[in-house]
Design an enzyme around this catalytic site. Sequence first.
Site, short mmCIF file in Angstrom:
data_model
loop_
_atom_site.label_atom_id
_atom_site.label_comp_id
_atom_site.label_asym_id
_atom_site.label_seq_id
_atom_site.Cartn_x
_atom_site.Cartn_y
_atom_site.Cartn_z
N ASP A 36 58.95 75.90 18.19
CA ASP A 36 58.51 76.03 19.58
C ASP A 36 57.00 75.91 19.74
OD1 ASP A 36 60.66 75.99 21.13
OD2 ASP A 36 60.64 78.09 21.70
N ASP A 290 38.24 47.16 57.07
CA ASP A 290 38.83 46.77 55.80
C ASP A 290 40.16 47.50 55.53
OD1 ASP A 290 38.57 45.24 53.38
OD2 ASP A 290 38.37 47.18 52.37
N GLY A 425 43.14 43.50 50.65
CA GLY A 425 43.51 42.80 51.88
C GLY A 425 43.43 41.28 51.81
N LEU A 426 42.31 40.74 51.31
CA LEU A 426 42.13 39.30 51.31
C LEU A 426 43.16 38.63 50.41
CD1 LEU A 426 40.46 36.89 52.23
CD2 LEU A 426 39.00 37.23 50.25
S1 SF4 Z 1 65.21 74.77 24.10
FE1 SF4 Z 1 63.81 76.46 24.42
S2 SF4 Z 1 63.85 77.62 22.51
FE2 SF4 Z 1 64.74 75.63 22.10
S3 SF4 Z 1 63.03 74.39 21.35
FE3 SF4 Z 1 63.18 74.03 23.54
S4 SF4 Z 1 61.81 75.50 24.43
FE4 SF4 Z 1 62.19 76.18 22.36
#
Ligand code: SF4
EC number: 1.3.7.7
Length: 524
Positions: A36, A290, A425-426
Amino acid sequence: MQLTLWTYEGPPHVGAMRIAASMHGVHYVLHAPQGDTYADLLFTMIERRGQRPPVTYTTFQARDLGGDTAELVKRHVREAVDRFQPDALLVGESCTAELIQDQPGALAQGMELTMPVVNLELPAYSKKENWGAAETFYQLIRNLLKAQAPTDINHDPKAWQQEGRRPRVNLLGPSLLGFRCRDDVLEVQKLLTLHGIDVGVVAPLGAGVEDLKRIPDADLNVCLYPEVAESTCSWLERNFGIPFSRTVPIGVGATHDFLVEVHSLLGMEAPAPDEGYKRSRLPWYSESVDSTYLTGKRVFIFGDGSHALAAARICSEELGFTVVGLGTYSREMARPVRAAAKALGLEALICDDYLEVEAAMAEAAPELVLGTQMERHSAKRLGIPCSVISTPMHVQDVPARMSPQMGWEGANVIFDDWVHPLMMGLEEHLIGMFRHDFEFVDGHQSHLGHAGGAGAADSSALSDIPGEGDGALHWTADGEAELKKIPFFVRGKVRRNTEAYARDTGCREISSETLYDAKAHFKA
Ligand code: SF4
């Protein structure tokens, strides 16, 4: 289960990380599986921060699940406190940890630590990142300030007049991984200073625990990012009587309304109505000849609630665009977005499935898309110019140069950013007149440095517009040739209208005549 490839928001613990990383002296212990830590990259690479976010992960592995994961939490809490000595500790779980229910927050609260410990309960399977940020900010402030809340609420936002000092406001909501928060804060500070209003606390961005404790000293709270700060502002209003401003100052009209709201809450005389005209370049740029070709350009808007609402107002009131689609992935903001869409004669798109957004975009056949990083990809696939107005964003939307969205300077940045992807634009006029140039071909935008040439010329009439796979309709060669004569940025719309007309009238073959009949029909 929902099959998901891209997601507009991360899990709620990423929102909690945004709060911790935006502040100093706040540490976050996150009960999470190994891996994570990927979320660190959001801060070190997208925000390009020079330090790791203040997060300690328990990083449990499969073999830990047979043992005592609660003990693992306690060990990490102890180590984090010893090493970082924070002024406040946040403790929470990621999605996987939520399943094993170790209650890390309650465990940490039972450890008799000397600093405030905030137990974060963020339901990862029903809520998302912005909600997680809002909840964390709210719980942190509630935890730190609830003891100070007066029993008898008598806050007077005009007290500064008797006390012989300048009025003072807090700016609440800016955070890391928010859209242009760094520069919005500078711009709003400048704006308020010009009007003799001081800024007390800016939070969470750049604030410490001591700063949060000073929040009640202000006369008024300015809620800059409702997605993150609205729940906190209403808690402060309920418990301390501090009112808060509701207008988000993005766009010239909204900045003016914001100033009027803040001035009236503080008991000051409202600013001159033409201040925006004098201080921002957007009004004059947009009025100058413009910009005439911008009138009525069809624009599709999608993003977080606040930015989508602001964009809709700027497009329809300040740039003369026609809004043909408006939506948000922020379910919490569905109600105001629905109301804004209704006022524009549209039905709001409230969804977090980018494929649905892409389909709505293709259906509306706009000439410009204002959206998130996801809409940038979808618009690219559909060959429609696009500008990013909201998170989720990529690294290019955390630029080195000053680039606010709020205030007078924010309106200048917006004018440049939103007009830039459109054909000048042009060139637009010339390509409509002469279709056989070897370089300035159909769909070519020389101001963007496109090479043009055969490739661009080939992707013209039918192939560049996603159809509905309706095999019953057939375009004749002369019908297709006529369609090619339509400037490419409105061609998608013309094709859809013609096909709808053909279907309604039971016509199977679309010739040039059908195309002109359809044109006359929709004009009527
Ligand atoms: S689902 Fe949630 S817990 Fe699993 S890797 Fe992704 S963020 Fe982390």
